[in-house]
Design a protein around this motif. Structure first.
Motif, mmCIF file in Angstrom:
data_model
loop_
_atom_site.group_PDB
_atom_site.id
_atom_site.type_symbol
_atom_site.label_atom_id
_atom_site.label_comp_id
_atom_site.label_asym_id
_atom_site.label_seq_id
_atom_site.Cartn_x
_atom_site.Cartn_y
_atom_site.Cartn_z
ATOM 1 N N LEU A 5 -12.832 11.771 -25.327
ATOM 2 C CA LEU A 5 -11.388 11.863 -25.561
ATOM 3 C C LEU A 5 -10.824 13.155 -24.976
ATOM 4 N N VAL A 6 -11.550 14.261 -25.185
ATOM 5 C CA VAL A 6 -11.111 15.545 -24.624
ATOM 6 C C VAL A 6 -11.050 15.465 -23.104
ATOM 7 N N LEU A 7 -12.094 14.901 -22.490
ATOM 8 C CA LEU A 7 -12.115 14.760 -21.033
ATOM 9 C C LEU A 7 -10.965 13.885 -20.548
ATOM 10 N N ALA A 8 -10.669 12.827 -21.302
ATOM 11 C CA ALA A 8 -9.576 11.931 -20.925
ATOM 12 C C ALA A 8 -8.250 12.676 -20.860
ATOM 13 N N PHE A 9 -7.979 13.471 -21.882
ATOM 14 C CA PHE A 9 -6.717 14.207 -21.912
ATOM 15 C C PHE A 9 -6.678 15.321 -20.875
ATOM 16 N N VAL A 10 -7.834 15.905 -20.568
ATOM 17 C CA VAL A 10 -7.887 16.926 -19.513
ATOM 18 C C VAL A 10 -7.495 16.327 -18.173
ATOM 19 N N PHE A 11 -8.095 15.200 -17.822
ATOM 20 C CA PHE A 11 -7.809 14.576 -16.527
ATOM 21 C C PHE A 11 -6.393 14.000 -16.472
ATOM 22 N N LEU A 12 -5.915 13.455 -17.584
ATOM 23 C CA LEU A 12 -4.545 12.934 -17.607
ATOM 24 C C LEU A 12 -3.534 14.072 -17.484
ATOM 25 N N TYR A 13 -3.846 15.203 -18.121
ATOM 26 C CA TYR A 13 -2.955 16.362 -17.998
ATOM 27 C C TYR A 13 -2.962 16.890 -16.564
ATOM 28 N N LEU A 14 -4.144 16.928 -15.936
ATOM 29 C CA LEU A 14 -4.243 17.405 -14.551
ATOM 30 C C LEU A 14 -3.445 16.519 -13.600
ATOM 31 N N GLN A 15 -3.531 15.202 -13.811
ATOM 32 C CA GLN A 15 -2.779 14.315 -12.920
ATOM 33 C C GLN A 15 -1.279 14.434 -13.147
ATOM 34 N N SER A 16 -0.886 14.808 -14.374
ATOM 35 C CA SER A 16 0.545 14.929 -14.657
ATOM 36 C C SER A 16 1.177 16.087 -13.891
ATOM 37 N N ARG A 17 0.362 17.040 -13.455
ATOM 38 C CA ARG A 17 0.868 18.201 -12.729
ATOM 39 C C ARG A 17 0.874 17.980 -11.215
ATOM 40 N N LEU A 18 0.370 16.811 -10.788
ATOM 41 C CA LEU A 18 0.305 16.507 -9.359
ATOM 42 C C LEU A 18 1.333 15.455 -8.995
ATOM 43 N N VAL A 19 1.583 15.328 -7.702
ATOM 44 C CA VAL A 19 2.405 14.241 -7.170
ATOM 45 C C VAL A 19 1.538 13.468 -6.203
ATOM 46 N N TYR A 20 1.907 12.214 -5.956
ATOM 47 C CA TYR A 20 1.146 11.409 -5.018
ATOM 48 C C TYR A 20 1.252 11.999 -3.621
ATOM 49 N N SER A 21 0.225 11.823 -2.828
ATOM 50 C CA SER A 21 0.155 12.436 -1.510
ATOM 51 C C SER A 21 1.324 11.999 -0.647
ATOM 52 N N GLU A 22 1.735 12.894 0.237
ATOM 53 C CA GLU A 22 2.887 12.627 1.103
ATOM 54 C C GLU A 22 2.643 11.407 1.975
ATOM 55 N N ARG A 23 1.368 11.207 2.348
ATOM 56 C CA ARG A 23 1.043 10.073 3.198
ATOM 57 C C ARG A 23 1.363 8.758 2.501
#
Length: 227
Positions: free
Chosen positions: A203-221
Protein backbone atom coordinates in the motif's frame (compact mmCIF):
# COMPACT_ATOMS: atom_id res chain seq x y z
CA UNK A 1 -1.90 -20.82 28.71
CA UNK A 2 -5.38 -19.73 27.60
CA UNK A 3 -4.88 -16.42 29.38
CA UNK A 4 -1.50 -15.93 27.69
CA UNK A 5 -2.94 -16.59 24.25
CA UNK A 6 -5.81 -14.21 24.96
CA UNK A 7 -3.38 -11.52 26.13
CA UNK A 8 -1.27 -11.97 22.97
CA UNK A 9 -4.39 -11.76 20.82
CA UNK A 10 -5.42 -8.55 22.59
CA UNK A 11 -1.96 -7.08 22.01
CA UNK A 12 -2.13 -7.92 18.31
CA UNK A 13 -5.52 -6.21 18.07
CA UNK A 14 -4.08 -3.13 19.80
CA UNK A 15 -1.12 -3.09 17.41
CA UNK A 16 -3.50 -3.37 14.45
CA UNK A 17 -5.57 -0.49 15.81
CA UNK A 18 -2.45 1.67 16.27
CA UNK A 19 -1.30 0.75 12.76
CA UNK A 20 -4.67 1.90 11.39
CA UNK A 21 -4.22 5.23 13.18
CA UNK A 22 -0.72 5.70 11.79
CA UNK A 23 -1.94 4.82 8.29
CA UNK A 24 -4.83 7.30 8.51
CA UNK A 25 -2.43 10.01 9.71
CA UNK A 26 0.01 9.29 6.87
CA UNK A 27 -2.79 9.55 4.31
CA UNK A 28 -3.88 12.90 5.77
CA UNK A 29 -0.29 14.15 5.53
CA UNK A 30 0.04 12.83 1.96
CA UNK A 31 -3.16 14.60 0.92
CA UNK A 32 -1.88 17.80 2.51
CA UNK A 33 1.48 17.35 0.76
CA UNK A 34 -0.29 16.91 -2.57
CA UNK A 35 -2.26 20.12 -2.09
CA UNK A 36 0.82 22.10 -1.05
CA UNK A 37 3.55 20.69 -3.28
CA UNK A 38 1.87 19.77 -6.58
CA UNK A 39 1.22 22.78 -8.80
CA UNK A 40 -0.81 21.19 -11.59
CA UNK A 41 -3.35 19.37 -9.47
CA UNK A 42 -5.63 16.74 -10.99
CA UNK A 43 -9.18 16.82 -9.63
CA UNK A 44 -9.79 13.08 -9.91
CA UNK A 45 -6.52 12.21 -8.17
CA UNK A 46 -7.28 14.63 -5.35
CA UNK A 47 -10.76 13.10 -5.01
CA UNK A 48 -9.13 9.66 -4.86
CA UNK A 49 -6.91 10.80 -1.99
CA UNK A 50 -9.85 12.46 -0.25
CA UNK A 51 -12.18 9.44 -0.49
CA UNK A 52 -9.47 6.94 0.50
CA UNK A 53 -8.31 9.05 3.43
CA UNK A 54 -11.89 9.60 4.61
CA UNK A 55 -12.53 5.86 4.55
CA UNK A 56 -9.38 5.15 6.56
CA UNK A 57 -10.28 7.81 9.13
CA UNK A 58 -13.82 6.41 9.46
CA UNK A 59 -12.46 2.87 9.84
CA UNK A 60 -10.08 4.06 12.56
CA UNK A 61 -12.75 5.99 14.48
CA UNK A 62 -15.39 3.24 14.22
CA UNK A 63 -13.02 0.28 14.65
CA UNK A 64 -14.53 -0.81 17.98
CA UNK A 65 -18.13 -0.22 16.88
CA UNK A 66 -17.77 -1.95 13.50
CA UNK A 67 -16.91 -5.24 15.23
CA UNK A 68 -20.03 -5.19 17.42
CA UNK A 69 -23.39 -6.70 16.52
CA UNK A 70 -26.27 -4.39 15.79
CA UNK A 71 -26.35 -0.77 14.73
CA UNK A 72 -25.01 0.59 11.47
CA UNK A 73 -22.55 -1.68 9.69
CA UNK A 74 -19.52 0.46 8.85
CA UNK A 75 -18.26 -2.32 6.59
CA UNK A 76 -20.44 -1.00 3.76
CA UNK A 77 -19.52 2.64 4.29
CA UNK A 78 -15.78 2.01 4.45
CA UNK A 79 -15.65 -0.32 1.45
CA UNK A 80 -18.03 1.92 -0.48
CA UNK A 81 -15.62 4.82 -0.06
CA UNK A 82 -12.68 2.64 -1.13
CA UNK A 83 -14.58 1.64 -4.27
CA UNK A 84 -15.39 5.29 -4.93
CA UNK A 85 -11.73 6.26 -4.52
CA UNK A 86 -10.64 3.65 -7.07
CA UNK A 87 -13.38 4.80 -9.44
CA UNK A 88 -11.86 8.28 -9.30
CA UNK A 89 -8.56 6.77 -10.49
CA UNK A 90 -10.45 4.95 -13.25
CA UNK A 91 -12.06 8.25 -14.28
CA UNK A 92 -8.62 9.87 -14.30
CA UNK A 93 -7.34 7.20 -16.69
CA UNK A 94 -10.39 7.44 -18.92
CA UNK A 95 -9.78 11.17 -19.09
CA UNK A 96 -6.24 10.68 -20.41
CA UNK A 97 -6.71 7.82 -22.90
CA UNK A 98 -9.04 7.37 -25.84
CA UNK A 99 -10.69 4.00 -25.33
CA UNK A 100 -11.95 3.63 -28.90
CA UNK A 101 -8.55 4.45 -30.34
CA UNK A 102 -6.84 1.98 -28.00
CA UNK A 103 -9.45 -0.72 -28.76
CA UNK A 104 -8.88 -0.30 -32.50
CA UNK A 105 -5.09 -0.39 -32.17
CA UNK A 106 -4.94 -3.15 -29.55
CA UNK A 107 -8.06 -5.34 -29.99
CA UNK A 108 -6.26 -8.57 -29.05
CA UNK A 109 -4.79 -7.04 -25.89
CA UNK A 110 -8.17 -5.67 -24.82
CA UNK A 111 -9.90 -9.03 -25.38
CA UNK A 112 -7.29 -11.03 -23.46
CA UNK A 113 -7.27 -8.54 -20.58
CA UNK A 114 -11.08 -8.61 -20.40
CA UNK A 115 -11.10 -12.42 -20.17
CA UNK A 116 -8.35 -12.40 -17.54
CA UNK A 117 -10.21 -9.74 -15.54
CA UNK A 118 -13.40 -11.79 -15.45
CA UNK A 119 -11.47 -14.91 -14.47
CA UNK A 120 -9.51 -13.16 -11.70
CA UNK A 121 -12.53 -11.39 -10.24
CA UNK A 122 -14.55 -14.60 -10.01
CA UNK A 123 -11.68 -16.69 -8.59
CA UNK A 124 -10.58 -14.10 -6.02
CA UNK A 125 -14.11 -13.24 -4.88
CA UNK A 126 -15.09 -16.91 -4.56
CA UNK A 127 -12.37 -17.37 -1.91
CA UNK A 128 -14.62 -15.34 0.41
CA UNK A 129 -17.91 -16.97 -0.59
CA UNK A 130 -18.09 -19.26 2.46
CA UNK A 131 -17.34 -16.35 4.82
CA UNK A 132 -19.71 -13.71 3.45
CA UNK A 133 -23.44 -13.27 3.09
CA UNK A 134 -25.15 -12.28 -0.15
CA UNK A 135 -24.78 -8.50 0.13
CA UNK A 136 -21.18 -8.49 1.38
CA UNK A 137 -20.31 -10.96 -1.40
CA UNK A 138 -21.84 -8.65 -4.03
CA UNK A 139 -19.95 -5.70 -2.56
CA UNK A 140 -16.70 -7.72 -2.59
CA UNK A 141 -17.35 -8.71 -6.22
CA UNK A 142 -17.84 -5.06 -7.24
CA UNK A 143 -14.75 -4.10 -5.23
CA UNK A 144 -12.55 -6.64 -7.02
CA UNK A 145 -14.04 -5.78 -10.42
CA UNK A 146 -13.19 -2.10 -9.96
CA UNK A 147 -9.62 -2.95 -8.92
CA UNK A 148 -9.07 -5.17 -11.97
CA UNK A 149 -10.59 -2.48 -14.21
CA UNK A 150 -8.11 0.01 -12.75
CA UNK A 151 -5.18 -2.34 -13.43
CA UNK A 152 -6.35 -3.05 -16.98
CA UNK A 153 -6.75 0.61 -17.87
CA UNK A 154 -3.37 1.41 -16.30
CA UNK A 155 -1.74 -1.30 -18.42
CA UNK A 156 -3.43 -0.12 -21.62
CA UNK A 157 -2.45 3.44 -20.76
CA UNK A 158 1.19 2.39 -20.39
CA UNK A 159 1.18 0.37 -23.63
CA UNK A 160 -0.36 3.30 -25.47
CA UNK A 161 1.73 6.12 -23.99
CA UNK A 162 4.94 4.34 -22.88
CA UNK A 163 6.35 7.14 -20.71
CA UNK A 164 7.46 7.61 -17.09
CA UNK A 165 4.13 8.95 -15.85
CA UNK A 166 2.13 6.01 -17.23
CA UNK A 167 4.77 3.57 -15.93
CA UNK A 168 4.49 4.98 -12.39
CA UNK A 169 0.71 4.78 -12.60
CA UNK A 170 0.93 1.15 -13.72
CA UNK A 171 3.33 0.19 -10.93
CA UNK A 172 1.10 1.95 -8.40
CA UNK A 173 -1.93 0.05 -9.72
CA UNK A 174 -0.07 -3.28 -9.53
CA UNK A 175 0.87 -2.53 -5.92
CA UNK A 176 -2.79 -1.77 -5.15
CA UNK A 177 -3.83 -5.14 -6.57
CA UNK A 178 -1.17 -6.98 -4.54
CA UNK A 179 -2.20 -5.05 -1.43
CA UNK A 180 -5.88 -5.89 -1.85
CA UNK A 181 -5.32 -9.58 -2.65
CA UNK A 182 -2.92 -10.12 0.29
CA UNK A 183 -5.24 -8.22 2.63
CA UNK A 184 -8.14 -10.40 1.47
CA UNK A 185 -6.03 -13.48 2.28
CA UNK A 186 -5.28 -12.00 5.72
CA UNK A 187 -8.95 -11.35 6.50
CA UNK A 188 -10.55 -14.52 5.12
CA UNK A 189 -7.90 -17.24 4.79
CA UNK A 190 -5.13 -16.88 7.36
CA UNK A 191 -4.72 -14.19 10.01
CA UNK A 192 -0.93 -14.45 9.84
CA UNK A 193 0.50 -11.11 10.89
CA UNK A 194 3.19 -11.19 8.20
CA UNK A 195 0.46 -10.97 5.54
CA UNK A 196 -0.79 -7.75 7.12
CA UNK A 197 2.75 -6.35 7.14
CA UNK A 198 3.39 -7.29 3.50
CA UNK A 199 0.07 -5.81 2.37
CA UNK A 200 0.90 -2.56 4.19
CA UNK A 201 4.24 -2.38 2.37
CA UNK A 202 2.49 -2.73 -0.97
CA UNK A 203 0.00 0.00 0.00
CA UNK A 204 2.84 2.39 0.86
CA UNK A 205 4.56 1.62 -2.45
CA UNK A 206 1.28 2.16 -4.30
CA UNK A 207 0.83 5.63 -2.87
CA UNK A 208 4.49 6.50 -3.48
CA UNK A 209 4.25 5.67 -7.18
CA UNK A 210 0.83 7.30 -7.57
CA UNK A 211 2.15 10.45 -5.90
CA UNK A 212 5.22 10.43 -8.18
CA UNK A 213 3.07 10.15 -11.29
CA UNK A 214 0.86 12.99 -10.06
CA UNK A 215 3.87 15.33 -10.26
CA UNK A 216 4.62 14.38 -13.88
CA UNK A 217 2.96 15.16 -17.19
CA UNK A 218 2.72 12.85 -20.17
CA UNK A 219 5.64 13.08 -22.56
CA UNK A 220 5.54 15.79 -25.21
CA UNK A 221 5.78 13.15 -27.90
CA UNK A 222 2.53 11.53 -26.79
CA UNK A 223 0.77 14.86 -26.29
CA UNK A 224 1.58 15.81 -29.90
CA UNK A 225 0.49 12.40 -31.15
CA UNK A 226 -2.83 12.65 -29.32
CA UNK A 227 -3.52 16.23 -30.34
Amino acid sequence: MVFSLGFIGLQLLQYEYCAMGVRALMLILLSFLYVVRVKNKRNFFFLFLLAYTLSDVINFITWEYSTEDGGFDYYYLGNGLYILSYLFLVAKLLQSIKIREVAVKLPFHVLILFILDCFCVVIVTNTTKSELGVYPYVLEFIYNAVIMLLLTLALLNYIHKDDKKSMNFLIGSICIVFYEVIQLAYFYISETNILNVISSVFLVLAFVFLYLQSRLVYSERMQIANS
